[in-house]
Scaffold this active site. Structure first.
Site, PDB file in Angstrom:
ATOM      1  NE  ARG A 244     -24.081 -13.116   9.439  1.00 19.82           N
ATOM      2  CZ  ARG A 244     -24.325 -12.367   8.855  1.00 19.82           C
ATOM      3  NH1 ARG A 244     -23.631 -11.912   7.758  1.00 19.82           N
ATOM      4  NH2 ARG A 244     -25.654 -11.722   8.788  1.00 19.82           N
ATOM      5  CD  GLU A 273     -24.526 -20.592   6.995  1.00 20.65           C
ATOM      6  OE1 GLU A 273     -25.441 -20.088   6.500  1.00 20.65           O
ATOM      7  OE2 GLU A 273     -24.071 -20.514   7.989  1.00 20.65           O
ATOM      8  CG  HIS A 291     -27.567 -19.470   9.616  1.00 24.36           C
ATOM      9  ND1 HIS A 291     -26.725 -18.715   8.586  1.00 24.36           N
ATOM     10  CD2 HIS A 291     -28.224 -18.432  10.223  1.00 24.36           C
ATOM     11  CE1 HIS A 291     -26.448 -17.571   9.149  1.00 24.36           C
ATOM     12  NE2 HIS A 291     -27.334 -17.452  10.281  1.00 24.36           N
TER      13      HIS A 291
END
Ligand code: NAD
Length: 316
Positions: A244, A273, A291
């Site tokens: 993450r 993000e 991602h």
């Protein structure tokens, strides 16, 4: 019985559900029209990925809805506890993409140790005019075989990474405060298997000994790796974050890349993000992906099949 797969579902899932007698609708219904659509069509199962939100309004207003399914891991877009309180089944497929993320970690690692991420930036620009210089500058790569990989977070993905690492001849050093040891079974194409039992170690052992460190922990609210932890690592370590954004402090990472303490980093996830910091994107020692850890066709197939199996056992 009707299942609405509002954010799409792999063909494997549609086939399995249809084979058990469900009707699968793959229309994408706009968020504000969902309640009416579900009620008018008597949908009993709503499948989503991350786009569709399943909040209290839908749960309260769709009395015939029996199941909410999330293809993938995170369920931030679903009011899970509330739905369960109201008697709905809420399911997901947490294991379906572990092997995909593990392969992406190694895509970054293999690329990093041979400078592929940088060669792919420079070959189109200078490959025809400065071939020999580029050959020289990328000519001191290293091998992964025989090196030590530190895995922080030894859950589903951490263990999948260990499988690939062991198959590649690496030594695995794992840390996880909630797991003392794990059995890792390496399965080969011809049915052979080899078993390893990996005992986890203190985090300091990982920092002190690992040549490469990869993180597979849930988001903790604060970074696991900051300047202090980086200082404990071996010089010239390589780091991968496919967990993450924010698990590794990006500012501290950039500083360590500039100083050479960390030799290179592979990043699939970012603090900000979907607008990562340009300084991270432009850093020459960083191998980048947007991602995509879980995003393989095989994972989508496994997600479809796993959802179908669970729906069949819960609703049939
Ligand atoms: P998991 O729950 O199976 O494993 C996580 C492990 O981390 C657990 O064993 C837990 O005990 C351990 N852990 C928790 N806090 C820790 C800490 N401070 N130090 C060390 N270990 C700690 O989860 P998973 O399925 O393996 O997923 C791991 C991470 O990967 C999650 O953050 C998830 O969001 C991320 N992920 C990323 C992608 C991607 O596309 N890049 C895809 C799927 C999952």
């Amino acid at each position: 019985m009707k299942i609405l797969a509002n954010d799409g579902i792999a063909k494997s899932g549609i086939d399995a559900l249809e084979a058990s007698g469900f009707e699968v609708i793959t229309d994408t219904v706009a968020q504000e029209a969902l309640i009416d659509y579900i009620n008018e069509n008597n949908v009993v199962g709503l499948l989503v990925r991350s786009a569709t939100k399943v909040r209290k309004d839908i749960i309260d207003s769709c009395p015939n809805l029996k199941l909410i399914g999330r293809g993938g891991v995170g369920m931030d877009n679903i009011d899970v506890d509330y739905a369960r309180e109201k008697g709905l089944h809420v399911i997901n497929t947490p294991a379906a993409s572990s092997a995909s993320v593990a392969e992406l970690v190694f895509a970054h690692l293999f690329g990093m140790v041979r400078f592929l991420f940088d060669a792919n930036r420079n070959m189109p620009l200078d490959g025809d005019s400065r071939f020999k210089e580029l050959k020289k500058s990328y000519g001191a790569g290293i091998e992964l075989r025989g090196k030590k990989i530190g895995i922080i977070g030894f859950g589903r993905i951490g263990r999948a990474v260990a499988k690939v690492a062991l198959g590649q001849g690496m030594e695995v050093i794992a840390h996880d405060p909630f797991c003392e040891s794990a059995d890792i079974e390496l399965d080969f194409y011809d049915g052979q298997t080899v078993n390893f039992n990996i005992k986890t170690v203190a985090i300091e052992e990982v920092y002190k000994n690992a040549d490469f460190i990869t993180l597979h922990v849930p988001y903790q609210g604060k970074p696991v790796i900051n300047k202090k932890e980086i200082e404990m690592m071996k010089d010239q370590v390589g780091i991968v974050n496919a967990a993450r954004g924010g698990v590794v402090n990006e500012a501290d990472l950039l500083e360590a890349l500039e100083s050479g303490k960390i030799r290179f980093a592979g990043l699939d996830v970012f603090e900000n993000e979907p607008k990562p910091d340009m300084k991270v994107l432009m850093a020459p020692q960083v191998s980048l992906s947007p991602h995509i850890g879980a995003a393989t066709l095989e994972a989508q197939d496994r997600i479809g099949t796993e959802l179908a199996e669970q729906i069949e056992s819960l609703l049939k």
